[in-house]
Structures are given as C-alpha cells and as structure tokens.
Design a protein around this motif. Sequence first.
Motif, PDB file in Angstrom:
ATOM      1  N   GLY A 101       0.819  -1.217   0.000  1.00  0.00           N
ATOM      2  CA  GLY A 101       0.000   0.000   0.000  1.00  0.00           C
ATOM      3  C   GLY A 101       0.846   1.256   0.000  1.00  0.00           C
ATOM      4  O   GLY A 101       0.499   2.235   0.643  1.00  0.00           O
ATOM      5  N   ASP A 102       1.965   1.203  -0.691  1.00  0.00           N
ATOM      6  CA  ASP A 102       2.912   2.326  -0.748  1.00  0.00           C
ATOM      7  C   ASP A 102       3.450   2.703   0.628  1.00  0.00           C
ATOM      8  O   ASP A 102       3.836   3.842   0.858  1.00  0.00           O
ATOM      9  N   GLY A 103       3.437   1.759   1.560  1.00  0.00           N
ATOM     10  CA  GLY A 103       3.975   2.004   2.894  1.00  0.00           C
ATOM     11  C   GLY A 103       3.004   2.692   3.835  1.00  0.00           C
ATOM     12  O   GLY A 103       3.272   2.819   5.020  1.00  0.00           O
ATOM     13  N   GLU A 104       1.874   3.130   3.317  1.00  0.00           N
ATOM     14  CA  GLU A 104       0.934   3.889   4.136  1.00  0.00           C
ATOM     15  C   GLU A 104       0.303   3.052   5.240  1.00  0.00           C
ATOM     16  O   GLU A 104       0.019   3.564   6.323  1.00  0.00           O
ATOM     17  N   THR A 105       0.090   1.766   4.988  1.00  0.00           N
ATOM     18  CA  THR A 105      -0.516   0.905   6.005  1.00  0.00           C
ATOM     19  C   THR A 105       0.375   0.835   7.236  1.00  0.00           C
ATOM     20  O   THR A 105      -0.070   1.082   8.361  1.00  0.00           O
ATOM     21  N   ALA A 106       1.647   0.504   7.024  1.00  0.00           N
ATOM     22  CA  ALA A 106       2.601   0.417   8.143  1.00  0.00           C
ATOM     23  C   ALA A 106       2.809   1.780   8.781  1.00  0.00           C
ATOM     24  O   ALA A 106       2.885   1.902  10.002  1.00  0.00           O
ATOM     25  N   ARG A 107       2.888   2.816   7.957  1.00  0.00           N
ATOM     26  CA  ARG A 107       3.083   4.177   8.461  1.00  0.00           C
ATOM     27  C   ARG A 107       1.938   4.581   9.382  1.00  0.00           C
ATOM     28  O   ARG A 107       2.163   5.005  10.517  1.00  0.00           O
ATOM     29  N   ASP A 108       0.714   4.440   8.900  1.00  0.00           N
ATOM     30  CA  ASP A 108      -0.448   4.858   9.680  1.00  0.00           C
ATOM     31  C   ASP A 108      -0.564   4.056  10.973  1.00  0.00           C
ATOM     32  O   ASP A 108      -0.853   4.616  12.037  1.00  0.00           O
ATOM     33  N   GLU A 109      -0.324   2.762  10.881  1.00  0.00           N
ATOM     34  CA  GLU A 109      -0.373   1.883  12.053  1.00  0.00           C
ATOM     35  C   GLU A 109       0.668   2.314  13.085  1.00  0.00           C
ATOM     36  O   GLU A 109       0.391   2.376  14.281  1.00  0.00           O
ATOM     37  N   SER A 110       1.850   2.641  12.602  1.00  0.00           N
ATOM     38  CA  SER A 110       2.945   3.035  13.469  1.00  0.00           C
ATOM     39  C   SER A 110       2.674   4.356  14.188  1.00  0.00           C
ATOM     40  O   SER A 110       2.828   4.456  15.406  1.00  0.00           O
ATOM     41  N   TYR A 111       2.279   5.372  13.438  1.00  0.00           N
ATOM     42  CA  TYR A 111       2.024   6.678  14.042  1.00  0.00           C
ATOM     43  C   TYR A 111       0.886   6.599  15.048  1.00  0.00           C
ATOM     44  O   TYR A 111       0.922   7.244  16.092  1.00  0.00           O
ATOM     45  N   SER A 112      -0.123   5.781  14.744  1.00  0.00           N
ATOM     46  CA  SER A 112      -1.238   5.597  15.664  1.00  0.00           C
ATOM     47  C   SER A 112      -0.790   4.862  16.929  1.00  0.00           C
ATOM     48  O   SER A 112      -1.095   5.295  18.043  1.00  0.00           O
ATOM     49  N   TYR A 113      -0.052   3.779  16.773  1.00  0.00           N
ATOM     50  CA  TYR A 113       0.400   2.985  17.917  1.00  0.00           C
ATOM     51  C   TYR A 113       1.259   3.807  18.877  1.00  0.00           C
ATOM     52  O   TYR A 113       1.074   3.759  20.080  1.00  0.00           O
ATOM     53  N   TYR A 114       2.211   4.556  18.322  1.00  0.00           N
ATOM     54  CA  TYR A 114       3.129   5.329  19.157  1.00  0.00           C
ATOM     55  C   TYR A 114       2.561   6.684  19.587  1.00  0.00           C
ATOM     56  O   TYR A 114       3.185   7.401  20.361  1.00  0.00           O
ATOM     57  N   GLY A 115       1.384   7.051  19.071  1.00  0.00           N
ATOM     58  CA  GLY A 115       0.762   8.319  19.447  1.00  0.00           C
ATOM     59  C   GLY A 115       1.532   9.532  18.955  1.00  0.00           C
ATOM     60  O   GLY A 115       1.610  10.549  19.649  1.00  0.00           O
ATOM     61  N   VAL A 116       2.083   9.432  17.748  1.00  0.00           N
ATOM     62  CA  VAL A 116       2.896  10.512  17.189  1.00  0.00           C
ATOM     63  C   VAL A 116       2.062  11.311  16.179  1.00  0.00           C
ATOM     64  O   VAL A 116       1.320  10.735  15.378  1.00  0.00           O
ATOM     65  N   GLN A 117       2.186  12.635  16.244  1.00  0.00           N
ATOM     66  CA  GLN A 117       1.480  13.503  15.303  1.00  0.00           C
ATOM     67  C   GLN A 117       1.956  13.206  13.879  1.00  0.00           C
ATOM     68  O   GLN A 117       3.147  13.298  13.602  1.00  0.00           O
ATOM     69  N   PRO A 118       1.043  12.855  12.984  1.00  0.00           N
ATOM     70  CA  PRO A 118       1.435  12.559  11.596  1.00  0.00           C
ATOM     71  C   PRO A 118       2.047  13.771  10.907  1.00  0.00           C
ATOM     72  O   PRO A 118       1.523  14.878  11.018  1.00  0.00           O
ATOM     73  N   TYR A 119       3.133  13.570  10.199  1.00  0.00           N
ATOM     74  CA  TYR A 119       3.807  14.656   9.488  1.00  0.00           C
ATOM     75  C   TYR A 119       3.011  15.079   8.255  1.00  0.00           C
ATOM     76  O   TYR A 119       3.185  16.171   7.751  1.00  0.00           O
ATOM     77  N   TRP A 120       2.142  14.219   7.745  1.00  0.00           N
ATOM     78  CA  TRP A 120       1.419  14.496   6.510  1.00  0.00           C
ATOM     79  C   TRP A 120       0.126  15.280   6.727  1.00  0.00           C
ATOM     80  O   TRP A 120      -0.578  15.586   5.791  1.00  0.00           O
ATOM     81  N   HIS A 121      -0.180  15.639   7.963  1.00  0.00           N
ATOM     82  CA  HIS A 121      -1.395  16.440   8.252  1.00  0.00           C
ATOM     83  C   HIS A 121      -1.062  17.897   8.382  1.00  0.00           C
ATOM     84  O   HIS A 121      -0.092  18.369   8.713  1.00  0.00           O
TER      85      HIS A 121
END
Length: 121
Positions: A101-121
């Motif tokens: 999924g162009d890395g977005e699946t792992a990225r989104d899962e990771s940022y959510s799990y660690y509670g990190v503000q997404p850089y893409w917002h």
Amino acid sequence: MTTPTGHTEAIAASRVIGTSVYNTAGESIGEIEDVMLDKMSNGIMFAVVGFGGFLGMGEKYHAVPWSTLDYDKDRGGYVVPFSKEQLKAAPAHSINELTAGDGETARDESYSYYGVQPYWH
C-alpha cells in the motif's frame, strides 16, 4: 523534520542503516535496517527497526516514526522514547509488508500505535 532535540543536519541514508537503536533506559533495542521515504511529500515515512532475531533468523521489523529517533553521540546510535515492552508489542511486519500500500498501512499503524502527530497532516 527535526528530531526531539532539534537536530536538522542532513545525513546520508547509508550512514543511518545499521545504526543501533536504544531506549531511554539505555537498553539496546535493535538497529535501523532501512528508511522509508514518502516520495510525494519528500518526507521520511519511518525508520525500519529490526530486533528480536539471532543471526538474521526470527527478526521482526517495526516501522518507527522518524521524528521519534534522536541521535546520541555518546551511544553512537539513536534513542527512542519507548520501552522495550512497547516496542515488542508494536505492530511487526516482514520487509515486504512494510512497503504494501505504498507504505501507508505500516506508516499509519505506526504513528497511531506510538501516538505521534502525523507529518502528513
């Protein structure tokens, strides 16, 4: 994108790959296996941190938000603000799954799990 202590200098990906990763307690977590880049925003999606294996067998790969890694010259590696338990419980993937999924699946899962503000917002 800066690190927690404000490091902003450029570094070649080849120098990052293979660098050790520690938690704030000084425990060795693993090492950076790769860095995933977001081609559309020119940002770093996440670092691929591998740990838990022995001689390359049974190793798990975790997408760790790049902004959470902070380089510590004294340790000669990156420090993340997560416990070993948090990292062990984090979503794990194969190297190939990290790019699905162009890395977005792992990225989104990771940022959510660690509670990190997404850089893409």
